[in-house]
Motif scaffolding. Sequence first.
Motif, PDB file in Angstrom:
ATOM      1  N   GLU A  60      -4.493  -2.957 -10.949  1.00  0.00           N
ATOM      2  CA  GLU A  60      -4.621  -2.211  -9.599  1.00  0.00           C
ATOM      3  C   GLU A  60      -5.837  -2.669  -9.006  1.00  0.00           C
ATOM      4  O   GLU A  60      -5.879  -2.662  -7.701  1.00  0.00           O
ATOM      5  CB  GLU A  60      -4.516  -0.647  -9.970  1.00  0.00           C
ATOM      6  CG  GLU A  60      -3.337  -0.203 -10.421  1.00  0.00           C
ATOM      7  CD  GLU A  60      -2.328  -0.585  -9.394  1.00  0.00           C
ATOM      8  OE1 GLU A  60      -2.423  -0.424  -8.316  1.00  0.00           O
ATOM      9  OE2 GLU A  60      -1.098  -0.965  -9.790  1.00  0.00           O
ATOM     10  N   VAL A  61      -7.074  -3.061  -9.648  1.00  0.00           N
ATOM     11  CA  VAL A  61      -8.139  -3.246  -9.128  1.00  0.00           C
ATOM     12  C   VAL A  61      -7.961  -4.824  -8.333  1.00  0.00           C
ATOM     13  O   VAL A  61      -8.215  -4.877  -7.275  1.00  0.00           O
ATOM     14  CB  VAL A  61      -9.452  -3.535  -9.962  1.00  0.00           C
ATOM     15  CG1 VAL A  61     -10.710  -3.956  -9.369  1.00  0.00           C
ATOM     16  CG2 VAL A  61      -9.516  -2.307 -10.817  1.00  0.00           C
ATOM     17  N   ALA A  62      -7.253  -5.435  -9.076  1.00  0.00           N
ATOM     18  CA  ALA A  62      -7.251  -6.861  -8.652  1.00  0.00           C
ATOM     19  C   ALA A  62      -5.957  -6.692  -7.253  1.00  0.00           C
ATOM     20  O   ALA A  62      -6.291  -7.671  -6.471  1.00  0.00           O
ATOM     21  CB  ALA A  62      -6.226  -7.744  -9.509  1.00  0.00           C
ATOM     22  N   ASN A  63      -5.244  -5.655  -7.258  1.00  0.00           N
ATOM     23  CA  ASN A  63      -4.444  -5.555  -6.059  1.00  0.00           C
ATOM     24  C   ASN A  63      -5.212  -5.377  -4.918  1.00  0.00           C
ATOM     25  O   ASN A  63      -4.732  -5.749  -3.749  1.00  0.00           O
ATOM     26  CB  ASN A  63      -3.494  -4.575  -6.378  1.00  0.00           C
ATOM     27  CG  ASN A  63      -1.852  -4.833  -6.333  1.00  0.00           C
ATOM     28  OD1 ASN A  63      -1.898  -5.515  -4.997  1.00  0.00           O
ATOM     29  ND2 ASN A  63      -1.059  -4.554  -6.954  1.00  0.00           N
ATOM     30  N   PHE A  96      -3.365 -18.056   0.071  1.00  0.00           N
ATOM     31  CA  PHE A  96      -2.883 -16.766  -0.527  1.00  0.00           C
ATOM     32  C   PHE A  96      -2.055 -16.762  -2.006  1.00  0.00           C
ATOM     33  O   PHE A  96      -2.222 -15.983  -2.812  1.00  0.00           O
ATOM     34  CB  PHE A  96      -1.832 -16.038   0.456  1.00  0.00           C
ATOM     35  CG  PHE A  96      -2.544 -15.023   1.449  1.00  0.00           C
ATOM     36  CD1 PHE A  96      -3.168 -14.161   1.157  1.00  0.00           C
ATOM     37  CD2 PHE A  96      -2.778 -15.545   2.788  1.00  0.00           C
ATOM     38  CE1 PHE A  96      -3.931 -13.299   2.059  1.00  0.00           C
ATOM     39  CE2 PHE A  96      -3.340 -14.777   3.882  1.00  0.00           C
ATOM     40  CZ  PHE A  96      -3.778 -13.719   3.402  1.00  0.00           C
ATOM     41  N   SER A  97      -1.426 -17.939  -2.056  1.00  0.00           N
ATOM     42  CA  SER A  97      -0.467 -18.163  -3.093  1.00  0.00           C
ATOM     43  C   SER A  97      -1.748 -18.369  -4.340  1.00  0.00           C
ATOM     44  O   SER A  97      -1.461 -17.641  -5.577  1.00  0.00           O
ATOM     45  CB  SER A  97       0.099 -19.319  -3.321  1.00  0.00           C
ATOM     46  OG  SER A  97       1.068 -19.342  -1.891  1.00  0.00           O
ATOM     47  N   ALA A  98      -2.541 -18.763  -3.897  1.00  0.00           N
ATOM     48  CA  ALA A  98      -3.762 -19.218  -5.063  1.00  0.00           C
ATOM     49  C   ALA A  98      -4.370 -17.889  -5.785  1.00  0.00           C
ATOM     50  O   ALA A  98      -4.687 -17.472  -6.683  1.00  0.00           O
ATOM     51  CB  ALA A  98      -4.959 -20.044  -4.613  1.00  0.00           C
ATOM     52  N   VAL A  99      -4.541 -16.996  -4.411  1.00  0.00           N
ATOM     53  CA  VAL A  99      -5.023 -15.843  -4.810  1.00  0.00           C
ATOM     54  C   VAL A  99      -4.180 -14.865  -5.994  1.00  0.00           C
ATOM     55  O   VAL A  99      -4.642 -14.146  -6.745  1.00  0.00           O
ATOM     56  CB  VAL A  99      -5.524 -14.781  -3.454  1.00  0.00           C
ATOM     57  CG1 VAL A  99      -5.899 -13.465  -3.973  1.00  0.00           C
ATOM     58  CG2 VAL A  99      -6.508 -15.677  -2.883  1.00  0.00           C
ATOM     59  N   TYR A 100      -2.728 -14.853  -5.210  1.00  0.00           N
ATOM     60  CA  TYR A 100      -1.742 -14.247  -6.357  1.00  0.00           C
ATOM     61  C   TYR A 100      -2.002 -15.043  -7.718  1.00  0.00           C
ATOM     62  O   TYR A 100      -1.670 -14.392  -8.772  1.00  0.00           O
ATOM     63  CB  TYR A 100      -0.374 -14.418  -5.754  1.00  0.00           C
ATOM     64  CG  TYR A 100      -0.048 -13.472  -4.787  1.00  0.00           C
ATOM     65  CD1 TYR A 100      -0.492 -12.127  -4.896  1.00  0.00           C
ATOM     66  CD2 TYR A 100       0.340 -13.975  -3.386  1.00  0.00           C
ATOM     67  CE1 TYR A 100      -0.153 -11.161  -3.979  1.00  0.00           C
ATOM     68  CE2 TYR A 100       0.629 -12.891  -2.532  1.00  0.00           C
ATOM     69  CZ  TYR A 100       0.366 -11.607  -2.724  1.00  0.00           C
ATOM     70  OH  TYR A 100       0.564 -10.713  -1.762  1.00  0.00           O
ATOM     71  N   HIS A 105      -5.130  -7.421  -1.556  1.00  0.00           N
ATOM     72  CA  HIS A 105      -4.742  -7.110  -0.092  1.00  0.00           C
ATOM     73  C   HIS A 105      -6.215  -6.697   0.764  1.00  0.00           C
ATOM     74  O   HIS A 105      -6.007  -7.024   1.933  1.00  0.00           O
ATOM     75  CB  HIS A 105      -4.260  -5.781  -0.178  1.00  0.00           C
ATOM     76  CG  HIS A 105      -2.724  -5.822  -0.842  1.00  0.00           C
ATOM     77  ND1 HIS A 105      -2.476  -6.177  -1.862  1.00  0.00           N
ATOM     78  CD2 HIS A 105      -1.699  -6.065   0.237  1.00  0.00           C
ATOM     79  CE1 HIS A 105      -0.996  -6.167  -2.120  1.00  0.00           C
ATOM     80  NE2 HIS A 105      -0.675  -6.205  -0.858  1.00  0.00           N
ATOM     81  N   GLY A 106      -7.379  -6.510   0.150  1.00  0.00           N
ATOM     82  CA  GLY A 106      -8.636  -6.335   0.858  1.00  0.00           C
ATOM     83  C   GLY A 106      -8.771  -7.754   1.655  1.00  0.00           C
ATOM     84  O   GLY A 106      -9.258  -7.660   2.662  1.00  0.00           O
ATOM     85  N   ILE A 107      -8.705  -8.844   0.686  1.00  0.00           N
ATOM     86  CA  ILE A 107      -8.734 -10.227   1.177  1.00  0.00           C
ATOM     87  C   ILE A 107      -7.929 -10.566   2.725  1.00  0.00           C
ATOM     88  O   ILE A 107      -8.606 -11.017   3.780  1.00  0.00           O
ATOM     89  CB  ILE A 107      -8.463 -11.237   0.152  1.00  0.00           C
ATOM     90  CG1 ILE A 107      -9.478 -11.226  -0.941  1.00  0.00           C
ATOM     91  CG2 ILE A 107      -8.392 -12.617   0.808  1.00  0.00           C
ATOM     92  CD1 ILE A 107      -9.266 -12.032  -2.101  1.00  0.00           C
ATOM     93  N   LYS A 108      -6.529  -9.969   2.339  1.00  0.00           N
ATOM     94  CA  LYS A 108      -5.835  -9.980   3.635  1.00  0.00           C
ATOM     95  C   LYS A 108      -6.473  -9.340   4.794  1.00  0.00           C
ATOM     96  O   LYS A 108      -6.426 -10.129   6.074  1.00  0.00           O
ATOM     97  CB  LYS A 108      -4.512  -9.685   3.318  1.00  0.00           C
ATOM     98  CG  LYS A 108      -3.345  -9.882   4.385  1.00  0.00           C
ATOM     99  CD  LYS A 108      -2.641  -8.697   4.638  1.00  0.00           C
ATOM    100  CE  LYS A 108      -1.923  -8.564   5.993  1.00  0.00           C
ATOM    101  NZ  LYS A 108      -1.526  -7.158   6.375  1.00  0.00           N
ATOM    102  N   GLU A 109      -6.946  -8.270   4.620  1.00  0.00           N
ATOM    103  CA  GLU A 109      -7.398  -7.247   5.715  1.00  0.00           C
ATOM    104  C   GLU A 109      -8.635  -8.329   6.251  1.00  0.00           C
ATOM    105  O   GLU A 109      -8.777  -8.251   7.692  1.00  0.00           O
ATOM    106  CB  GLU A 109      -7.783  -6.115   5.214  1.00  0.00           C
ATOM    107  CG  GLU A 109      -6.649  -5.079   4.741  1.00  0.00           C
ATOM    108  CD  GLU A 109      -5.598  -5.267   6.163  1.00  0.00           C
ATOM    109  OE1 GLU A 109      -6.002  -4.889   7.243  1.00  0.00           O
ATOM    110  OE2 GLU A 109      -4.593  -5.420   5.812  1.00  0.00           O
ATOM    111  N   HIS A 110      -9.623  -8.589   5.806  1.00  0.00           N
ATOM    112  CA  HIS A 110     -10.663  -9.326   6.109  1.00  0.00           C
ATOM    113  C   HIS A 110     -10.296 -10.582   6.677  1.00  0.00           C
ATOM    114  O   HIS A 110     -10.876 -10.946   8.069  1.00  0.00           O
ATOM    115  CB  HIS A 110     -11.699  -9.579   4.998  1.00  0.00           C
ATOM    116  CG  HIS A 110     -12.707  -8.633   4.785  1.00  0.00           C
ATOM    117  ND1 HIS A 110     -12.415  -7.789   3.717  1.00  0.00           N
ATOM    118  CD2 HIS A 110     -13.638  -8.144   5.186  1.00  0.00           C
ATOM    119  CE1 HIS A 110     -13.423  -6.772   3.799  1.00  0.00           C
ATOM    120  NE2 HIS A 110     -14.089  -6.896   4.685  1.00  0.00           N
ATOM    121  N   ALA A 111      -9.499 -11.399   6.168  1.00  0.00           N
ATOM    122  CA  ALA A 111      -9.063 -12.675   6.864  1.00  0.00           C
ATOM    123  C   ALA A 111      -8.153 -12.495   8.076  1.00  0.00           C
ATOM    124  O   ALA A 111      -7.999 -13.523   8.809  1.00  0.00           O
ATOM    125  CB  ALA A 111      -8.085 -13.390   5.644  1.00  0.00           C
TER     126      ALA A 111
END
Lengths: 260, 325
Positions: free
Chosen positions: A174-177, A155-159, A181-187
């Motif tokens: 905003e797209v990156a955001n 997660f830190s790496a994604v940030y 958060h999309g990644i978090k939902e999938h994971a």
Amino acid sequence: MKLYMKYVFLLLKSQMQYMSSFIMMVISQFFTPFALLAGIYFLFERFGSIGGYSMFEVFLCYSIIGMCFSIATCFARGFDVFANMIRTGSFDRILVRPRSTVLQILGGNLDLKRVGHFIHSILLLVIAIMQAPIDWSITKGIVLFNMIVSGTLIFSAVYLLQATAAFWTTEALEVANIFTHGIKEHASYPLDIFPKWITVFFTFIIPFGTVNYLPLEFILDRTEGSPLIYLLIPFAGGLFILPCLMFWQFGIKKYTSTGS
Amino acid sequence: MISLSHICKEYRVATRSEGMKAALKSFFKREYISVEALKDISFDIKRGEIVGYIGPNGAGKSTTVKILCGVLVPTSGNCSVLGLVPWENRLKHVSHIGVVFGQRSQLLWDIPVIDSFSLLKDIYRVDELSYKENLEELSYVFGLEEYLSIPVRQLSLGQRMRCEIAASMLHNPQILFLDEPTIGLDAVSQIAVRNYIRRINKEKDVTVLLTTHDMGDVEALAERVMLIGKGQILYDGSFSSMKSRYDTVNLITIEYDPTMHLKQPEHTALVSNENGRAILSVDTSKTAASSVIGQLSSSLWVKDISVQSRPIEEIIAEIYEEYEI
């Protein structure tokens, strides 16, 4: 490390200036995720299981990722707001100090209200561990621990990736955001309930599969073969942060040669 | 101490037309135009100098300062600060310099000043003994004792600016870059801050490069001025000679007995004359103000007389106009 502790101490001190607002934030961080949880609960109420996973097994995955997410969001907060630092010029201030940029950015920002989300995740993890039909062993405990450490790193790496993108554009963030958060939902769910390409993406591109799906299978006794692989797999995912750090250094080079 | 030779800096600026479609397009493919921010800049600054660096907005002042701080890499040219190339040894280089951005604070907003200071002590790896000495000396010079335990957000701008400058001196830098240190300050604080800058320059032998729009700062502090416009150094020399070169007009105001007739001396122009109060402008390149006064007082019964040179801001504006910057 000593310097980092100093940063943390001073940030705590600043935060304590606004104690009541801080407490409210922590409480809201604690309760907000329950809404989502209710959604999952009703889903299972109706369908019994999803992709062969029972509700508490999903909770296990969900709480681990929630924990990783809250720790990373708390400590890597600086990268989340990094685009602002470029826009306001405070990144220049960081560059005129004789310390590593990563240390200064991490130290300069903490999102302490995430403690609420973290406590929520621990609570859920305890419930999932007690309720899910799992034969616990020491190896499994270590795997679980590795999942949390490496997940936080990913997660830190994604940030960090999101922050690095700010060297090229401050418009598309905003797209990156949505992306982070999309990644978090999938994971948050075992990966094999998703289509194949998503599983591949999260195993080899952004390696969340290595901290939830693969070791989760091991913990649920759905695998064969040496447990050693499953002990090490989360670390392989954690290594993801290394190329991201290199990319970050490359971004700084670009920044100093072109300006903002 | 600081030496720049033939520094050029070109920026590529993304151009984009308005509208959603153009925004999307720019996400994938961008068109650039290159802008020359600095064109062949060269100068040397000796140890212990205070140099005023002036020029209109967008002239290249902050680009120069960023290059000197190691934050930006120039397109071409050589630069050496304290024997190091700033952008090649950035981490080593920045531990010997202090930077104050007038508009951006380096202090932590919600906690007492002293905490920010102790963080800076750790950042710059200042040892306990010299930190204590420095802190004592700086708080004496700047009169900070009473502010140290107050959170930064409760300080006035003038108090804060003093703390900012003190903060950038904690690690004993040999060079101090000051970017608009008196911006937004009231007259009293402005004078105080100027005095502090002069004192650290004298007592600690710190070289100061001062970027500012406030000519009062330059007049009070800098013997040497560099004027930059459109990326080029247009003037580099003493402040007084720049002033006398352009300051060719004095204004003389006299009050005289209104029953008498005012005879206008040579090389003067009458700005106004009514009810025994006249303002004359004198071309000082042709005649001295004193000889005009002599002529006036011999022919009139003068009650009061005063001589003014033009405000420095006006002179600077004229220079900017002359160079079309």
